[in-house]
Design a protein around this motif. Structure first.
Motif, PDB file in Angstrom:
ATOM      1  N   PHE A 161      36.853 -46.317 -80.688  1.00 53.81           N
ATOM      2  CA  PHE A 161      38.323 -46.371 -80.491  1.00 53.81           C
ATOM      3  C   PHE A 161      38.894 -46.410 -81.818  1.00 53.81           C
ATOM      4  O   PHE A 161      40.222 -46.180 -81.803  1.00 53.81           O
ATOM      5  CB  PHE A 161      38.498 -47.611 -79.530  1.00 53.81           C
ATOM      6  CG  PHE A 161      38.191 -47.342 -78.268  1.00 53.81           C
ATOM      7  CD1 PHE A 161      39.029 -46.680 -77.311  1.00 53.81           C
ATOM      8  CD2 PHE A 161      36.979 -47.775 -77.829  1.00 53.81           C
ATOM      9  CE1 PHE A 161      38.662 -46.436 -75.926  1.00 53.81           C
ATOM     10  CE2 PHE A 161      36.404 -47.326 -76.657  1.00 53.81           C
ATOM     11  CZ  PHE A 161      37.215 -46.742 -75.799  1.00 53.81           C
ATOM     12  N   ILE A 162      38.327 -46.933 -82.821  1.00 51.31           N
ATOM     13  CA  ILE A 162      39.044 -46.596 -84.205  1.00 51.31           C
ATOM     14  C   ILE A 162      39.198 -45.329 -84.700  1.00 51.31           C
ATOM     15  O   ILE A 162      40.036 -44.619 -84.972  1.00 51.31           O
ATOM     16  CB  ILE A 162      38.398 -47.409 -85.334  1.00 51.31           C
ATOM     17  CG1 ILE A 162      38.463 -48.985 -85.194  1.00 51.31           C
ATOM     18  CG2 ILE A 162      38.687 -47.004 -86.806  1.00 51.31           C
ATOM     19  CD1 ILE A 162      37.613 -49.555 -86.347  1.00 51.31           C
ATOM     20  N   GLY A 163      38.128 -44.456 -83.966  1.00 53.67           N
ATOM     21  CA  GLY A 163      38.291 -43.068 -84.373  1.00 53.67           C
ATOM     22  C   GLY A 163      39.426 -42.492 -83.489  1.00 53.67           C
ATOM     23  O   GLY A 163      40.062 -41.514 -84.188  1.00 53.67           O
ATOM     24  N   LEU A 164      39.619 -42.847 -82.304  1.00 55.01           N
ATOM     25  CA  LEU A 164      40.622 -42.320 -81.580  1.00 55.01           C
ATOM     26  C   LEU A 164      41.891 -42.665 -82.090  1.00 55.01           C
ATOM     27  O   LEU A 164      43.014 -42.222 -81.719  1.00 55.01           O
ATOM     28  CB  LEU A 164      40.153 -42.848 -80.036  1.00 55.01           C
ATOM     29  CG  LEU A 164      39.006 -42.665 -79.420  1.00 55.01           C
ATOM     30  CD1 LEU A 164      38.901 -43.107 -77.959  1.00 55.01           C
ATOM     31  CD2 LEU A 164      39.231 -40.888 -79.163  1.00 55.01           C
ATOM     32  N   ILE A 165      41.899 -43.934 -82.498  1.00 56.27           N
ATOM     33  CA  ILE A 165      43.497 -44.346 -83.385  1.00 56.27           C
ATOM     34  C   ILE A 165      43.586 -43.307 -84.344  1.00 56.27           C
ATOM     35  O   ILE A 165      44.791 -42.966 -84.505  1.00 56.27           O
ATOM     36  CB  ILE A 165      43.264 -45.641 -83.847  1.00 56.27           C
ATOM     37  CG1 ILE A 165      43.181 -46.659 -82.589  1.00 56.27           C
ATOM     38  CG2 ILE A 165      44.604 -45.951 -84.915  1.00 56.27           C
ATOM     39  CD1 ILE A 165      42.994 -48.183 -83.076  1.00 56.27           C
ATOM     40  N   VAL A 166      42.608 -42.999 -85.109  1.00 53.24           N
ATOM     41  CA  VAL A 166      42.680 -42.041 -86.063  1.00 53.24           C
ATOM     42  C   VAL A 166      43.309 -40.725 -85.791  1.00 53.24           C
ATOM     43  O   VAL A 166      44.104 -39.943 -86.314  1.00 53.24           O
ATOM     44  CB  VAL A 166      41.424 -41.800 -87.144  1.00 53.24           C
ATOM     45  CG1 VAL A 166      41.527 -40.529 -88.207  1.00 53.24           C
ATOM     46  CG2 VAL A 166      41.112 -43.090 -87.812  1.00 53.24           C
ATOM     47  N   ALA A 192      32.979 -43.059 -71.705  1.00 53.74           N
ATOM     48  CA  ALA A 192      33.394 -41.744 -72.318  1.00 53.74           C
ATOM     49  C   ALA A 192      34.401 -41.138 -71.360  1.00 53.74           C
ATOM     50  O   ALA A 192      35.490 -40.648 -72.175  1.00 53.74           O
ATOM     51  CB  ALA A 192      32.353 -40.734 -71.975  1.00 53.74           C
ATOM     52  N   PHE A 193      34.767 -41.565 -70.222  1.00 54.23           N
ATOM     53  CA  PHE A 193      36.039 -41.228 -69.586  1.00 54.23           C
ATOM     54  C   PHE A 193      37.015 -42.030 -70.208  1.00 54.23           C
ATOM     55  O   PHE A 193      38.158 -41.449 -70.159  1.00 54.23           O
ATOM     56  CB  PHE A 193      35.749 -41.643 -68.049  1.00 54.23           C
ATOM     57  CG  PHE A 193      37.153 -41.560 -67.154  1.00 54.23           C
ATOM     58  CD1 PHE A 193      37.824 -40.116 -66.911  1.00 54.23           C
ATOM     59  CD2 PHE A 193      37.914 -42.708 -66.764  1.00 54.23           C
ATOM     60  CE1 PHE A 193      39.021 -40.164 -66.159  1.00 54.23           C
ATOM     61  CE2 PHE A 193      38.998 -42.710 -66.088  1.00 54.23           C
ATOM     62  CZ  PHE A 193      39.810 -41.120 -65.874  1.00 54.23           C
ATOM     63  N   LEU A 194      36.964 -43.272 -70.562  1.00 50.09           N
ATOM     64  CA  LEU A 194      38.106 -44.257 -70.951  1.00 50.09           C
ATOM     65  C   LEU A 194      38.459 -43.638 -72.233  1.00 50.09           C
ATOM     66  O   LEU A 194      39.540 -43.752 -72.758  1.00 50.09           O
ATOM     67  CB  LEU A 194      37.530 -45.558 -70.958  1.00 50.09           C
ATOM     68  CG  LEU A 194      37.370 -46.362 -69.748  1.00 50.09           C
ATOM     69  CD1 LEU A 194      36.815 -47.690 -69.834  1.00 50.09           C
ATOM     70  CD2 LEU A 194      39.107 -46.427 -69.245  1.00 50.09           C
ATOM     71  N   ALA A 195      37.538 -43.135 -73.132  1.00 54.70           N
ATOM     72  CA  ALA A 195      37.911 -42.558 -74.491  1.00 54.70           C
ATOM     73  C   ALA A 195      38.746 -41.363 -74.239  1.00 54.70           C
ATOM     74  O   ALA A 195      39.538 -41.038 -75.088  1.00 54.70           O
ATOM     75  CB  ALA A 195      36.464 -42.149 -75.198  1.00 54.70           C
ATOM     76  N   VAL A 196      38.309 -40.451 -73.359  1.00 47.55           N
ATOM     77  CA  VAL A 196      39.282 -39.378 -73.187  1.00 47.55           C
ATOM     78  C   VAL A 196      40.440 -39.537 -72.515  1.00 47.55           C
ATOM     79  O   VAL A 196      41.618 -39.074 -73.039  1.00 47.55           O
ATOM     80  CB  VAL A 196      38.444 -38.303 -71.983  1.00 47.55           C
ATOM     81  CG1 VAL A 196      39.335 -37.187 -71.590  1.00 47.55           C
ATOM     82  CG2 VAL A 196      37.241 -37.905 -72.580  1.00 47.55           C
ATOM     83  N   ARG A 197      40.531 -40.446 -71.763  1.00 44.39           N
ATOM     84  CA  ARG A 197      41.795 -40.990 -71.435  1.00 44.39           C
ATOM     85  C   ARG A 197      42.664 -41.723 -72.364  1.00 44.39           C
ATOM     86  O   ARG A 197      43.944 -41.589 -72.366  1.00 44.39           O
ATOM     87  CB  ARG A 197      41.542 -42.222 -70.211  1.00 44.39           C
ATOM     88  CG  ARG A 197      41.434 -41.565 -68.859  1.00 44.39           C
ATOM     89  CD  ARG A 197      42.582 -41.335 -68.127  1.00 44.39           C
ATOM     90  NE  ARG A 197      43.660 -42.195 -67.758  1.00 44.39           N
ATOM     91  CZ  ARG A 197      44.754 -42.208 -68.169  1.00 44.39           C
ATOM     92  NH1 ARG A 197      45.171 -41.631 -69.370  1.00 44.39           N
ATOM     93  NH2 ARG A 197      45.595 -43.358 -67.870  1.00 44.39           N
ATOM     94  N   THR A 198      41.973 -42.140 -73.548  1.00 39.88           N
ATOM     95  CA  THR A 198      42.920 -42.644 -74.615  1.00 39.88           C
ATOM     96  C   THR A 198      43.636 -41.496 -75.488  1.00 39.88           C
ATOM     97  O   THR A 198      44.657 -41.651 -76.036  1.00 39.88           O
ATOM     98  CB  THR A 198      41.785 -43.383 -75.532  1.00 39.88           C
ATOM     99  OG1 THR A 198      41.309 -44.457 -74.924  1.00 39.88           O
ATOM    100  CG2 THR A 198      42.602 -44.001 -76.784  1.00 39.88           C
ATOM    101  N   ARG A 247      41.843 -33.277 -86.231  1.00 39.47           N
ATOM    102  CA  ARG A 247      41.870 -34.590 -86.107  1.00 39.47           C
ATOM    103  C   ARG A 247      40.799 -35.283 -85.457  1.00 39.47           C
ATOM    104  O   ARG A 247      40.412 -36.246 -85.796  1.00 39.47           O
ATOM    105  CB  ARG A 247      42.984 -34.785 -85.275  1.00 39.47           C
ATOM    106  CG  ARG A 247      44.228 -34.624 -86.132  1.00 39.47           C
ATOM    107  CD  ARG A 247      45.644 -35.061 -85.542  1.00 39.47           C
ATOM    108  NE  ARG A 247      46.107 -34.160 -84.233  1.00 39.47           N
ATOM    109  CZ  ARG A 247      46.242 -34.214 -83.345  1.00 39.47           C
ATOM    110  NH1 ARG A 247      46.282 -35.679 -82.822  1.00 39.47           N
ATOM    111  NH2 ARG A 247      46.566 -33.400 -82.320  1.00 39.47           N
ATOM    112  N   LEU A 248      40.105 -34.612 -84.555  1.00 38.47           N
ATOM    113  CA  LEU A 248      39.074 -35.101 -83.673  1.00 38.47           C
ATOM    114  C   LEU A 248      37.769 -35.353 -84.720  1.00 38.47           C
ATOM    115  O   LEU A 248      37.029 -36.238 -84.611  1.00 38.47           O
ATOM    116  CB  LEU A 248      38.359 -34.159 -82.630  1.00 38.47           C
ATOM    117  CG  LEU A 248      39.487 -34.173 -81.312  1.00 38.47           C
ATOM    118  CD1 LEU A 248      38.911 -33.126 -80.268  1.00 38.47           C
ATOM    119  CD2 LEU A 248      38.876 -35.519 -80.723  1.00 38.47           C
ATOM    120  N   VAL A 249      37.618 -34.119 -85.556  1.00 40.55           N
ATOM    121  CA  VAL A 249      36.451 -34.325 -86.606  1.00 40.55           C
ATOM    122  C   VAL A 249      36.786 -35.558 -87.361  1.00 40.55           C
ATOM    123  O   VAL A 249      35.568 -36.305 -87.917  1.00 40.55           O
ATOM    124  CB  VAL A 249      36.358 -33.019 -87.346  1.00 40.55           C
ATOM    125  CG1 VAL A 249      35.434 -33.116 -88.562  1.00 40.55           C
ATOM    126  CG2 VAL A 249      35.803 -31.828 -86.568  1.00 40.55           C
TER     127      VAL A 249
END
Length: 535
Positions: free
Chosen positions: A280-285, A381-387, A296-298
């Protein structure tokens, strides 16, 4: 007269503070006779007692626990007041100090795990491989011999599932105290109290960043009796994992993802579930970044991992304990815990399969547990995509909320579940505004009330503990439905509405120094849900 005094105390913040303090004092006093006392204790401070004294101590401890739960509930109702005169964040933190103080000098409560920590620290100090042997390897003349003798039967020969950072802390405590039980337990509790202080700081910071009410976040996350009982009283290292994990996420939200990833790596080397925070830190980035989504994903999904890996490698090599902790992460799952849904289902399925086909119980149970983990990973994984993406007309999830939900899903489907595991995700959920508009908070409140009764002061799990827990949990759910002044109010459309708000969940928070209103925070969230609001 006693009932009138109790009701009077529950109507004011000062009264609720006194009531909770009285409850904590009773828990600590009862614990001196009925707590998780050591088998051998040379100082004579925590000696075991006869059946009559032990039973009386347990009754006193349970009565105190009930007072503490009532005080917590009453305090939450005061935070839901419409007049804006409820207790502020500072009052909540001071109340936390009053409730935690009586537990600091008590013997271990509701768990004997701290004796394993001390024994494992002694093993590291004496050069034993803590990832190959259990505390039983310590001889009678070893520094941690008394602690090793007090380790619960299931854990005597179980290798440590903890990372090198925690073992080095335990080693330092044993070195300073000589492994003597009382000072060693108090040394480990000092670490737990430091973790509690760090958690308070992190939760307040996350609440500001995520647009939640600091007072409510503190109430659910750290004033929670489940945390007081098992982090301060039971000295569980989960408190330190939570503190470091939330600190790392807060640093990432404030624009320092590298430092945040390094701190989360330290949390992983306390207990491994903190690794979810790296995702989730990665998703924040990703959400904060600029440029094409693929770039941005990479950057986001590959950035935190290498940073954390470097910290893990350095700590494992410099600490001298090696990488054995990576292979012992599943050892705890071999011990059946009744709170684990997948273990219970696997046990039933295994018994049925053995009776019908002669299949091995352990094989069937292991398959069900593995299936549970696979479902948990899919949900995460679903929650990560929903983020990152909207879903059915709803905005993307707040990353902190997604982390909290992911940890709760992991606990729900884990092959081993203890009552205090609920705390992993509770603190993150409590610090986000979105959580207070969903049924999740109500569920966490009810579970917190019920799970405090699941273990006895001695650390055992008697059948009556489950009965008391179910009754307490059901009572909490009924109270939430009936009480118009409960900490979360049921709206006609089924949403949870904070007292003093509209159905959107926004409310006015009386400004304190350093506080911001939720409305202002929501305005900022509407443009960028993740970007730090610090000037």
């Amino acid at each position: 007269m006693g009932t009138d005094l109790l009701l009077m105390w529950m109507r004011s913040a000062a009264g609720a503070r006194r009531l909770g303090t009285a409850g904590a004092l009773a828990v600590a006093a009862g614990g001196t006779a009925a707590g998780a006392l050591p088998v051998r204790e040379p100082w004579g401070l925590w000696d075991t007692h006869g059946t009559t004294v032990t039973t009386a101590g347990a009754v006193l401890a349970y009565a105190g626990l009930t007072l503490l739960v009532l005080a917590w509930w009453a305090y939450g109702r005061l935070l839901a007041g419409d007049d804006g005169k409820g207790p502020g964040a500072r009052h909540t933190v001071v109340t936390l100090g009053w409730w935690a103080a009586p537990l600091v000098l008590a013997p271990p409560l509701h768990s004997a795990d701290v004796y394993s920590y001390i024994a494992q620290g002694a093993m590291v100090l004496e050069g034993h491989d803590v990832y190959a042997h259990g505390p039983s390897v310590l001889g009678p003349d070893s520094l941690g011999a008394d602690a090793a003798a007090s380790v619960g039967g299931n854990w005597t020969d179980t290798p440590a599932p903890y990372g090198p950072v925690f073992l080095l802390l335990a080693k330092a405590v044993v070195w300073v105290t000589g492994g003597t039980v009382v000072p060693a337990v108090l040394g480990m509790r000092l670490i737990a109290v430091a973790a509690l202080v760090l958690t308070v700081w992190a939760v307040r910071g996350l609440a500001v960043e995520c647009g939640a009410d600091e007072r409510r976040a503190l109430w659910l996350a750290v004033l929670n009796p489940l945390l007081l009982l098992h982090v301060v009283g039971g000295v569980h290292n989960d408190g330190l994992m939570i503190a470091l994990m939330l600190t790392g996420v807060l640093l990432a939200l404030r624009g320092r993802p590298i430092a945040g990833s390094a701190v989360v790596a330290l949390a992983v080397m306390i207990k491994s579930p903190a690794a979810l925070a790296l995702l989730f830190i990665g998703l924040i980035v990703v959400r904060r970044g600029e440029g094409p989504l693929a770039r941005r994903l990479v950057r986001g999904l590959l950035g935190p991992g290498p940073v954390a890996a470097a910290v893990v490698v350095a700590a494992s090599l410099l600490g001298g304990t090696g990488f054995g902790w990576l292979r012992t992460q599943s050892v705890a799952g071999a011990i059946h815990t009744p709170l684990s849904l997948t273990s219970d289902l696997g046990q039933v399925a295994g018994l049925a399969a053995r009776a019908l086909t002669g299949a091995e119980l352990a094989t069937v149970k292991g398959a069900v547990q593995t299936l549970g983990l696979a479902i948990a990973l899919t949900a995460i994984a679903f929650l990560a995509v929903r983020t990152l993406l909207p879903w059915r007309g709803r905005k993307p999830l707040d990353p902190v909320y997604g982390l909290g939900l992911s940890l709760l899903v992991l606990v729900a489907l884990s092959p081993m579940v203890q009552p205090w595991y609920l705390l992993w995700g509770t603190a993150a959920v409590a610090a986000t505004a979105a959580a207070w508009d969903s049924p999740v908070v109500r569920v966490l409140m009810a579970l917190s009330v019920g799970l405090v009764y699941e273990t006895a002061p001695s650390g055992h799990t008697p059948p009556y503990g489950f009965v008391l827990g179910v009754i307490a949990c059901a009572s909490a759910l009924v109270a939430l439905r009936r009480c118009a002044t409960s900490p979360a109010l049921a709206a006609p459309d089924g949403a949870i509405v904070l007292s003093g708000c509209t159905s959107t969940g926004l409310r006015s928070v009386p400004p304190e120094r350093g506080e911001r209103t939720e409305v202002a925070a929501q305005d900022r969230l509407s443009t960028d849900p993740v970007r730090s609001r610090r000037p």
